[in-house]
Design an enzyme around this catalytic site. Sequence first.
Site, mmCIF file in Angstrom:
data_model
loop_
_atom_site.group_PDB
_atom_site.id
_atom_site.type_symbol
_atom_site.label_atom_id
_atom_site.label_comp_id
_atom_site.label_asym_id
_atom_site.label_seq_id
_atom_site.Cartn_x
_atom_site.Cartn_y
_atom_site.Cartn_z
ATOM 1 N N GLY A 239 53.104 63.830 58.913
ATOM 2 C CA GLY A 239 52.526 65.008 59.541
ATOM 3 C C GLY A 239 51.713 65.935 58.674
ATOM 4 N N GLY A 277 50.679 59.320 57.902
ATOM 5 C CA GLY A 277 49.662 58.484 58.546
ATOM 6 C C GLY A 277 48.286 59.082 58.311
ATOM 7 N N ARG A 278 48.075 60.231 58.950
ATOM 8 C CA ARG A 278 46.766 60.881 58.908
ATOM 9 C C ARG A 278 46.289 61.149 57.482
ATOM 10 N NH1 ARG A 278 44.942 64.158 63.120
ATOM 11 N NH2 ARG A 278 47.109 64.186 63.831
ATOM 12 N N CYS A 346 29.837 59.171 81.240
ATOM 13 C CA CYS A 346 29.591 60.035 82.398
ATOM 14 C C CYS A 346 30.719 61.029 82.617
ATOM 15 C CB CYS A 346 29.395 59.168 83.635
ATOM 16 S SG CYS A 346 28.144 57.921 83.349
HETATM 17 C C1 LIG Z 1 52.866 60.072 64.272
HETATM 18 C C2 LIG Z 1 54.083 59.955 63.439
HETATM 19 C C3 LIG Z 1 53.985 59.987 62.046
HETATM 20 C C4 LIG Z 1 52.681 60.196 61.313
HETATM 21 O O1 LIG Z 1 52.109 61.440 61.534
HETATM 22 P P1 LIG Z 1 50.800 61.840 60.696
HETATM 23 O O2 LIG Z 1 50.440 63.174 61.205
HETATM 24 O O3 LIG Z 1 49.758 60.826 60.987
HETATM 25 O O4 LIG Z 1 51.186 61.854 59.254
HETATM 26 C C5 LIG Z 1 55.134 59.791 61.307
HETATM 27 N N1 LIG Z 1 56.333 59.596 61.902
HETATM 28 C C6 LIG Z 1 56.465 59.551 63.246
HETATM 29 C C7 LIG Z 1 57.791 59.322 63.832
HETATM 30 C C8 LIG Z 1 55.353 59.736 64.057
HETATM 31 O O5 LIG Z 1 55.488 59.711 65.375
#
Ligand SMILES: *Cc1c(COP(=O)(O)O)cnc(C)c1O
Length: 422
Positions: A239, A277-278, A346
């Site tokens: 996150g 992730g991000r 559209c």
């Molecule tokens: C989406 C998610 C992440 C990754 O979140 P990012 O903002 O992309 O770092 C990690 N753990 C869980 C359980 C998620 O649902």
Amino acid sequence: MDHFNYQDGVLHAEDVSLADIAAEVGTPFYVYSTATLTRHYQVFEEALSGMVHLICYAMKANSNLAVIKLLGDLGAGMDVVSGGEYMRAKAAGIPGERIVFSGVGKTRDEMQLALEGGIRQFNVESEPELYQLDKVAQALGKVAPITIRVNPDVDAKTHAKIATGKSENKFGIPIARAVEVYREAAAMPGIEIVGVDVHIGSQLTDLAPYEAAYKLVADLVAQLRSEGITIRRIDLGGGLGIPYVRDNQAPPLPRDYGEIVRRTVGDLGCEIEIEPGRLIAGNAGLLVAETIYVKQGEGRQFLILDAAMNDLIRPAMYDAWHDIVPVIEPAPGVEQTRYDVVGPVCESGDTFAKERVMPPVAAGELVAFRSAGAYGAVMSSEYNSRPMIPEVLVNGDHFAVVRPRPTFDEMLGRDTLPYWMS
Ligand SMILES: *Cc1c(COP(=O)(O)O)cnc(C)c1O
């Protein structure tokens, strides 16, 4: 920091000209940088150094096989949220002992798939899921390693669609009820408790909510241990936000995040897992599009691109702001203009940016959306029957297509007519 810079007046990905890629694969396309992905992974490695840890990349952010193999080869584990992601992780050579399975709605089939193929842990999000997993594991003669995802009721102060740590969100078990559920789990023959899990949301730009949540997790670990429940891992979720280059807002650094981890849960003798992730993929990718028309509207100019909301849905879905830059470097001191940047779909929602101040762009010229490596390609669709766009991975001075653009025939070939139509 990323590896997308102008060289000789043309925007490059590492040492490859985006104009060259466009000439070869056509537009629009996604392009990812090996060096940036590697660097972002290493930044987390450094942030957690000195603590026993595993970085489980949240592959929902960008699950291209080449991207996850690159990270897996660096030592990353994977956080998966579906059977399909589990299969991708395995196909990329990630061993089961480095795969964690998250998500509120794991099905019996997904549980079975992971138990048979090997899994580090399931992050369990509800009691019904716990009972189901116990049953599935017993039927297979296996024991499922689990953490319980607790919901700490902490406000992550992020966009409502990606906040997950408040009691009104569908995620996790309320932390106040956790001890009770752990007791139930401890009595189940198909379940082995290995740790505690928490994930409070995405695109966090403030570290305080992490600190609050992780302190609560540390308290819970102490409480569980006092009941004789063994906790050897703590999964802290992902996150951490990234700069989408607006108002020069500077999100927290992984290093400072690492300090909070150390301070809150670093001395519990647990292995630390995180699920970014991000932050790993976001600024490692661009979306490159061509301008089809520049249209003069009533008091506005529209930049009409060949990319649309089906290719990058973040602006429509999360009101996301992406920096948009010309691929040919603007002349120094060129006068900026103002565009509504839109796609051909559209819907009025197919708008990437309103009243965006940027250098002038002419029809036929290329533009690049920055910070498009996460939640870009993975959220794309073929809405308006626009074929999925290709993904390209750059490494130094060479590149490869890592997901080709389907032909119209390939796209149409996925539909079948029912037997009663001839
Ligand atoms: C989406 C998610 C992440 C990754 O979140 P990012 O903002 O992309 O770092 C990690 N753990 C869980 C359980 C998620 O649902």
